[in-house]
Design a protein around this motif. Sequence first.
Motif, mmCIF file in Angstrom:
data_model
loop_
_atom_site.group_PDB
_atom_site.id
_atom_site.type_symbol
_atom_site.label_atom_id
_atom_site.label_comp_id
_atom_site.label_asym_id
_atom_site.label_seq_id
_atom_site.Cartn_x
_atom_site.Cartn_y
_atom_site.Cartn_z
ATOM 1 N N PHE A 169 -38.233 -13.796 56.227
ATOM 2 C CA PHE A 169 -38.946 -13.462 54.988
ATOM 3 C C PHE A 169 -39.608 -14.709 54.406
ATOM 4 O O PHE A 169 -40.693 -14.638 53.821
ATOM 5 N N GLY A 170 -38.943 -15.850 54.579
ATOM 6 C CA GLY A 170 -39.534 -17.105 54.115
ATOM 7 C C GLY A 170 -40.830 -17.420 54.842
ATOM 8 O O GLY A 170 -41.793 -17.906 54.230
ATOM 9 N N TYR A 171 -40.865 -17.139 56.145
ATOM 10 C CA TYR A 171 -42.090 -17.357 56.917
ATOM 11 C C TYR A 171 -43.204 -16.420 56.455
ATOM 12 O O TYR A 171 -44.354 -16.830 56.298
ATOM 13 N N ILE A 172 -42.853 -15.142 56.266
ATOM 14 C CA ILE A 172 -43.865 -14.158 55.869
ATOM 15 C C ILE A 172 -44.477 -14.528 54.522
ATOM 16 O O ILE A 172 -45.704 -14.546 54.345
ATOM 17 N N ILE A 173 -43.612 -14.826 53.553
ATOM 18 C CA ILE A 173 -44.102 -15.161 52.210
ATOM 19 C C ILE A 173 -44.676 -16.582 52.186
ATOM 20 O O ILE A 173 -45.735 -16.827 51.599
ATOM 21 N N GLY A 174 -43.980 -17.521 52.841
ATOM 22 C CA GLY A 174 -44.369 -18.925 52.770
ATOM 23 C C GLY A 174 -45.714 -19.222 53.388
ATOM 24 O O GLY A 174 -46.469 -20.056 52.876
ATOM 25 N N THR A 175 -46.029 -18.565 54.499
ATOM 26 C CA THR A 175 -47.318 -18.814 55.142
ATOM 27 C C THR A 175 -48.462 -18.435 54.228
ATOM 28 O O THR A 175 -49.417 -19.199 54.031
ATOM 29 N N TRP A 176 -48.360 -17.239 53.621
ATOM 30 C CA TRP A 176 -49.412 -16.801 52.706
ATOM 31 C C TRP A 176 -49.412 -17.622 51.422
ATOM 32 O O TRP A 176 -50.483 -17.915 50.859
ATOM 33 N N ALA A 177 -48.234 -18.008 50.947
ATOM 34 C CA ALA A 177 -48.155 -18.807 49.720
ATOM 35 C C ALA A 177 -48.774 -20.200 49.931
ATOM 36 O O ALA A 177 -49.522 -20.687 49.079
#
Length: 258
Positions: free
Chosen positions: A243-251
């Motif tokens: 979930f960190g990758y999914i949110i972090g990449t876009w963030a």
Amino acid sequence: GANAVAMTDIFEPSPEALSQAIAVDVFVANIWVAILFLMIGKRDFCNKVLRADPKPVDDLKLKMAEYEELISRVPSGLDFLYIGCLAMVSCGVANGSAVLVAEGFGMIDSEIISYIAFDSVTLWRVMNATILGFILSFTPLRDLEGAGASKVASVMLYFLVLTIGMGMDITSIVENPGIFVLGFIWISVHAIMLMVVCFILKAPLFFLCVGSQANIGGAASAPVVAAQFAPCLAPVGALFAIFGYIIGTWAAWACSLL
């Protein structure tokens, strides 16, 4: 991790800036990891400060221990073959779909598309691989975890992290100390926000520590931190990291456009 590779490919920073950013990340983030380990050692006291009830974590620990006992087995050569084939096919699908999506956006004659990097193959490659892995976790293929799929993935991830770390310039601490001050401000804001939110929600220390590493260290360190509470909780740390990758990449992408 993977999102750092995506951002590097999209925005192409100078080698000097990239090496300094890696040095800040390694130096500052590892100090924070040491603090987290100290907090884990005093978890009962920290949970009292946070007014948190550790019972949900204890219940999760029992459930994960039961699930691990249910699916764990001695891996065979066929298991490793399945894991390797699945990894290669998934990478091929993620890469192929990323090329199609990027080319589709590239056909749109708009400066905005290029500015927001929607025509970047690397951006979609990382996102598609992450989403595909998340989707496959709901299929019978998740039983490969019992044969050590996440352990094999961790080894591959460590090679990626090693490749990134080779670009670090530790001498930049002396050459540009200001960027390290910025790094300490960044990690301080991160820590304070997590502590405030956990205090308000009365969330156990487990979620503070693992959630933090899921955002900062990703899949390389979140399972390690989760395992400090109980070895069976390592897959939970990996899930947090996804979930960190999914949110972090876009963030990260959105922040870079500001």
